[in-house]
Design a protein around this motif. Structure first.
Motif, PDB file in Angstrom:
ATOM      1  N   HIS A   1      14.927  -0.743   6.149  1.00 57.82           N
ATOM      2  CA  HIS A   1      15.273   0.583   6.681  1.00 57.82           C
ATOM      3  C   HIS A   1      16.023   1.418   5.640  1.00 57.82           C
TER       4      HIS A   1
ATOM      5  N   ARG B   1       3.506  -4.466   9.989  1.00 60.65           N
ATOM      6  CA  ARG B   1       4.109  -3.306   9.311  1.00 60.65           C
ATOM      7  C   ARG B   1       4.005  -3.568   7.814  1.00 60.65           C
ATOM      8  N   THR B   2       3.355  -2.644   7.111  1.00 63.50           N
ATOM      9  CA  THR B   2       3.126  -2.773   5.673  1.00 63.50           C
ATOM     10  C   THR B   2       3.988  -1.767   4.923  1.00 63.50           C
ATOM     11  N   CYS B   3       4.546  -2.212   3.808  1.00 64.15           N
ATOM     12  CA  CYS B   3       5.396  -1.361   2.966  1.00 64.15           C
ATOM     13  C   CYS B   3       4.665  -1.017   1.677  1.00 64.15           C
TER      14      CYS B   3
ATOM     15  N   THR C   1       6.667   2.858   5.130  1.00 64.25           N
ATOM     16  CA  THR C   1       6.077   1.792   5.930  1.00 64.25           C
ATOM     17  C   THR C   1       5.088   2.411   6.911  1.00 64.25           C
ATOM     18  N   HIS C   2       4.084   1.649   7.236  1.00 67.80           N
ATOM     19  CA  HIS C   2       3.153   2.060   8.281  1.00 67.80           C
ATOM     20  C   HIS C   2       2.719   0.817   9.052  1.00 67.80           C
ATOM     21  N   LYS C   3       2.447   1.018  10.317  1.00 65.90           N
ATOM     22  CA  LYS C   3       2.139  -0.093  11.201  1.00 65.90           C
ATOM     23  C   LYS C   3       0.683  -0.044  11.619  1.00 65.90           C
ATOM     24  N   GLU C   4       0.025  -1.179  11.484  1.00 62.60           N
ATOM     25  CA  GLU C   4      -1.341  -1.349  11.970  1.00 62.60           C
ATOM     26  C   GLU C   4      -1.332  -2.567  12.882  1.00 62.60           C
TER      27      GLU C   4
ATOM     28  N   GLU D   1      13.634   2.623   3.061  1.00 60.75           N
ATOM     29  CA  GLU D   1      12.785   3.691   3.611  1.00 60.75           C
ATOM     30  C   GLU D   1      13.569   4.993   3.746  1.00 60.75           C
TER      31      GLU D   1
ATOM     32  N   ARG E   1       0.130  -5.257  14.855  1.00 65.68           N
ATOM     33  CA  ARG E   1       1.451  -5.874  14.870  1.00 65.68           C
ATOM     34  C   ARG E   1       2.039  -6.017  13.470  1.00 65.68           C
TER      35      ARG E   1
ATOM     36  N   SER F   1       3.284  -6.826   3.516  1.00 64.10           N
ATOM     37  CA  SER F   1       3.796  -6.798   4.883  1.00 64.10           C
ATOM     38  C   SER F   1       5.273  -7.181   4.861  1.00 64.10           C
TER      39      SER F   1
END
Length: 114
Positions: free
Chosen positions: A53, A70-72, A63-66, A56, A68, A33
């Motif tokens: 950023h 955000r996992t890299c 990155t993806h958000k689940e 990325e 609250r 995260s």
């Protein structure tokens, strides 16, 4: 590899910073995260997010958000692009140094025969 000059510029620019290299080193162990990644650094989260950023945008991470969080994760395609470029450069310079060695050896033989 000439078809990817802009991609390589961003890839190498991202590696120029020790914080970003440390993030990539950590992500080499597995996804993390943003808060996990930011923990070892003495900087505000907005400053750290600039590094995320850039990584990325340059293609080093996704990155993806689940909820609250955000996992890299690391993006292996960038490693392949760098490896391909480095292999081309290695072959080019090995060929040049081999030719230089042959030239120096020929000159030395010529000097000895005089």
């Amino acid at each position: 590899m000439e078809q990817y000059p802009e991609q390589l510029n961003g890839i190498f620019q991202a590696l120029a910073d020790p914080t970003r290299r440390a993030v990539l080193r950590r992500l080499g162990k597995g996804p993390a995260s943003i808060s996990e990644l930011a923990e070892p650094f003495d900087m505000a989260l907005p400053s750290f997010m600039k590094h995320i950023h850039l990584l990325e945008e340059s293609g080093w991470i996704q990155t993806h958000k689940e909820g609250r969080v955000r996992t890299c994760t690391i993006e292996k395609k960038s490693f392949a692009a760098v490896e391909e470029w480095l292999s081309e450069q290695r072959a080019l310079w090995e060929g040049r140094t081999d030719r230089l060695e042959l030239f120096v050896t020929a000159v030395q033989k010529k000097e000895k025969s005089k």
